[in-house]
Design a protein around this motif. Structure first.
Motif, short mmCIF file in Angstrom:
data_model
loop_
_atom_site.label_atom_id
_atom_site.label_comp_id
_atom_site.label_asym_id
_atom_site.label_seq_id
_atom_site.Cartn_x
_atom_site.Cartn_y
_atom_site.Cartn_z
N HIS A 1 22.53 8.27 -12.66
CA HIS A 1 22.01 8.20 -11.30
C HIS A 1 22.17 9.56 -10.61
O HIS A 1 21.95 9.69 -9.42
CB HIS A 1 22.67 7.07 -10.50
N PRO B 1 18.74 4.95 -8.56
CA PRO B 1 19.94 4.53 -7.85
C PRO B 1 20.58 3.30 -8.49
O PRO B 1 19.98 2.66 -9.35
CB PRO B 1 19.44 4.20 -6.44
N SER B 2 21.77 2.97 -8.05
CA SER B 2 22.50 1.81 -8.58
C SER B 2 21.68 0.54 -8.42
O SER B 2 21.07 0.31 -7.39
CB SER B 2 23.83 1.70 -7.83
N GLY B 3 21.65 -0.26 -9.48
CA GLY B 3 20.98 -1.56 -9.41
C GLY B 3 19.49 -1.52 -9.66
O GLY B 3 18.81 -2.54 -9.49
N CYS B 4 18.95 -0.38 -10.09
CA CYS B 4 17.49 -0.29 -10.25
C CYS B 4 17.01 -0.75 -11.62
O CYS B 4 15.82 -0.72 -11.91
CB CYS B 4 17.00 1.12 -9.96
N GLY B 5 17.93 -1.18 -12.51
CA GLY B 5 17.50 -1.77 -13.77
C GLY B 5 17.73 -0.91 -15.00
O GLY B 5 17.32 -1.28 -16.11
N LYS B 6 18.43 0.21 -14.86
CA LYS B 6 18.59 1.14 -15.98
C LYS B 6 19.36 0.51 -17.14
O LYS B 6 18.92 0.56 -18.29
CB LYS B 6 19.32 2.41 -15.50
N THR B 7 20.53 -0.06 -16.82
CA THR B 7 21.34 -0.66 -17.88
C THR B 7 20.61 -1.84 -18.52
O THR B 7 20.66 -2.03 -19.74
CB THR B 7 22.71 -1.11 -17.31
N THR B 8 19.92 -2.61 -17.69
CA THR B 8 19.17 -3.76 -18.23
C THR B 8 18.16 -3.30 -19.27
O THR B 8 18.04 -3.91 -20.34
CB THR B 8 18.46 -4.51 -17.07
N ALA C 1 15.09 -7.30 -12.04
CA ALA C 1 15.79 -6.12 -12.58
C ALA C 1 14.78 -5.12 -13.14
O ALA C 1 14.96 -3.92 -13.00
CB ALA C 1 16.79 -6.54 -13.64
N GLU D 1 25.23 6.22 -18.67
CA GLU D 1 26.11 7.03 -17.82
C GLU D 1 27.21 7.69 -18.66
O GLU D 1 28.39 7.50 -18.39
CB GLU D 1 26.77 6.16 -16.74
N GLN E 1 28.53 2.14 -20.69
CA GLN E 1 28.88 2.80 -19.44
C GLN E 1 30.39 3.11 -19.43
O GLN E 1 30.82 4.16 -19.02
CB GLN E 1 28.48 1.90 -18.27
N VAL F 1 16.62 -11.82 -8.42
CA VAL F 1 16.60 -10.35 -8.58
C VAL F 1 15.62 -9.95 -9.68
O VAL F 1 15.69 -10.45 -10.80
CB VAL F 1 18.01 -9.84 -8.95
N PHE G 1 16.66 -11.89 -12.94
CA PHE G 1 17.89 -12.68 -12.94
C PHE G 1 17.87 -13.47 -11.64
O PHE G 1 18.13 -12.90 -10.58
CB PHE G 1 19.13 -11.78 -12.96
N1 LIG Z 1 23.48 -10.73 -16.23
C1 LIG Z 1 23.03 -10.59 -14.98
N2 LIG Z 1 22.97 -11.63 -14.14
C2 LIG Z 1 22.48 -11.50 -12.89
N3 LIG Z 1 22.03 -10.35 -12.38
C3 LIG Z 1 22.07 -9.25 -13.16
C4 LIG Z 1 22.57 -9.32 -14.50
N4 LIG Z 1 22.48 -8.07 -15.04
C5 LIG Z 1 21.96 -7.28 -14.08
N5 LIG Z 1 21.70 -7.99 -12.96
C6 LIG Z 1 21.09 -7.46 -11.73
O1 LIG Z 1 19.93 -6.74 -12.07
C7 LIG Z 1 19.81 -5.55 -11.31
C8 LIG Z 1 19.76 -4.35 -12.24
O2 LIG Z 1 21.03 -4.18 -12.85
P1 LIG Z 1 21.36 -2.97 -13.82
O3 LIG Z 1 22.73 -3.19 -14.35
O4 LIG Z 1 20.27 -2.84 -14.81
O5 LIG Z 1 21.33 -1.75 -12.81
P2 LIG Z 1 21.66 -0.20 -13.07
O6 LIG Z 1 20.41 0.55 -12.71
O7 LIG Z 1 22.20 0.00 -14.42
O8 LIG Z 1 22.77 0.10 -11.97
P3 LIG Z 1 24.10 1.06 -12.03
O9 LIG Z 1 23.60 2.46 -11.79
O10 LIG Z 1 24.90 0.56 -10.87
O11 LIG Z 1 24.77 0.87 -13.34
C9 LIG Z 1 20.99 -5.56 -10.36
O12 LIG Z 1 20.57 -6.06 -9.13
C10 LIG Z 1 21.99 -6.47 -11.03
O13 LIG Z 1 22.82 -7.08 -10.08
#
Ligand SMILES: Nc1ncnc2c1ncn2[C@@H]1O[C@H](COP(=O)(O)OP(=O)(O)OP(=O)(O)O)[C@@H](O)[C@H]1O
Ligand SMILES: [Mg+2]
Length: 342
Positions: A190, A35-42, A16, A157, A80, A14, A11
């Motif tokens: 996480h 950890p938060s932001g490591c790409g799990k939800t993506t 992801a 989560e 989530q 970033v 993104f």
């Molecule tokens: N639609 C988007 N546009 C821009 N950046 C995005 C988008 N979706 C996710 N990101 C970025 O991609 C990275 C991974 O996001 P993701 O939501 O997959 O993290 P996560 O591991 O699920 O975190 P959390 O534990 O906080 O839910 C983050 O840095 C997030 O800011």
């Protein structure tokens, strides 16, 4: 059953997901931990069809998954925040997905009844979400996710909104339910303890990359990267260089461990707090007790060791008699020291 190969997603600046490859087996309870932001939800969103990768492939039972529209995939994603419809009863919330599939009324009624029974909510079928506790809402969301009988259930989560006690109950529930319905679960968390207690296997993510995939015990006892050693359980990490007896630690001498690394390789020695014994007479390290905390089942003792900036953590069963200020030795057997290449 599910084969993820070389999946990447950026993104803007970033990254992801960076070249993620995973194999998930039929009937498995698989956890994505990081950890938060490591790409799990993506990654979950890509599997569910709400997001596309920049590159990589995903197959389910050998068939391409990414080419199929979200609603045509035998995959269900529990979000989530498990948005329930506030104006609908529990039963209606659960039936919603089936109604959209245009199943017969009788079939819908029987499947909803069966699923509510499974999650222990039969008596609350007529209530609305705001008349339920957090744990009960959680169950409704689960019921809604499994009633469509997906091949693959993705849970983002699922227990994060619950307090500690309900959470522990729901962890057991989730495991039982997965066993009973036989659906393959991929759960994001996480919380490393949650991942350990739930999953058959865990993939540890760090900044969009998979660091290690293993069974919980293996992951805990044999972390393969410094990140995993630090993230999974509060380990004591001693930097140094591999040697025959373990690691020649910076400023501390030789500490015992099992090494399969060539001598001289920069490495971390990871020793779990519960593997360290307090030893009055000897030990491989000597130090002074800085702090003692009693947690009921265990006590944590922090020991300051000259030559090391942070204290060494020791976990003992039950209460301990040592007090701050005491001089103690720290001992562990070589098999309890794990070398991780740095
Ligand atoms: N639609 C988007 N546009 C821009 N950046 C995005 C988008 N979706 C996710 N990101 C970025 O991609 C990275 C991974 O996001 P993701 O939501 O997959 O993290 P996560 O591991 O699920 O975190 P959390 O534990 O906080 O839910 C983050 O840095 C997030 O800011
Ligand atoms: Mg997330």
């Amino acid at each position: 059953m599910l084969q993820i190969t070389g999946v990447s997603r950026r993104f803007g600046d970033v990254t992801a997901l960076a070249d993620v490859s995973l194999e998930i087996r039929q009937g498995e309870f698989f956890a994505l931990l990081g950890p938060s932001g490591c790409g799990k939800t993506t990654l979950l969103r890509i599997l569910a069809g709400f997001e596309s990768p920049d590159s990589g492939t995903v197959t389910l039972d050998g068939d391409d998954l990414l080419g199929r529209a979200a609603h045509r995939r035998p995959v269900n994603l529990m979000f989530q925040s498990y948005a329930l419809f506030p104006h609908m009863t529990v039963a209606k919330n659960v039936a919603y997905g089936l109604e959209r599939e245009k199943l017969s009324k009788a079939e819908i009624r029987s499947r909803v009844g069966e699923v509510l029974e499974k999650v222990g909510l039969s008596a609350m079928a007529g209530r609305r979400p705001q008349q339920l506790s957090g744990g009960q809402r959680q169950r409704v969301a689960l019921a809604r996710a499994i009633v469509k009988r997906p091949r693959l259930l993705l849970l983002d989560e699922p227990l994060s909104a619950l307090d500690k006690k309900v959470r522990a109950e729901m962890q057991l529930e989730l495991k039982r339910l997965q066993h009973e319905v036989g659906i393959t679960f991929v759960v994001v968390t996480h919380d490393q303890e949650e991942a350990m207690s739930l999953a058959d296997r865990i993939a540890v993510f760090n900044a969009g990359r998979v660091e290690q995939v293993d069974e919980p015990v293996r992951l805990y006892e044999r972390p393969r990267t410094p990140f995993v050693a630090g993230f999974v359980g509060a380990g004591n990490l001693f930097p140094g260089r591999a040697c025959a007896a373990g690691v020649a630690a910076d400023g501390l001498g030789v500490l015992p461990g099992v090494s399969d690394l060539p001598d001289g390789t920069p490495a971390l020695l990871a020793v779990r707090p519960e593997r360290i014994r307090l030893d009055d007479g000897g030990g491989v390290l000597k130090g002074e007790v800085a702090d003692v905390s009693f947690y009921g089942g265990v006590s944590h003792v922090a020991v300051t060791v000259p030559g090391r900036p942070e204290p060494v953590l020791v976990a003992t069963q039950g209460a301990t008699r040592v007090r701050p200020g005491a001089q103690v030795g720290l001992a562990w057997t070589p098999g309890d020291g794990v070398l991780v290449p740095q």
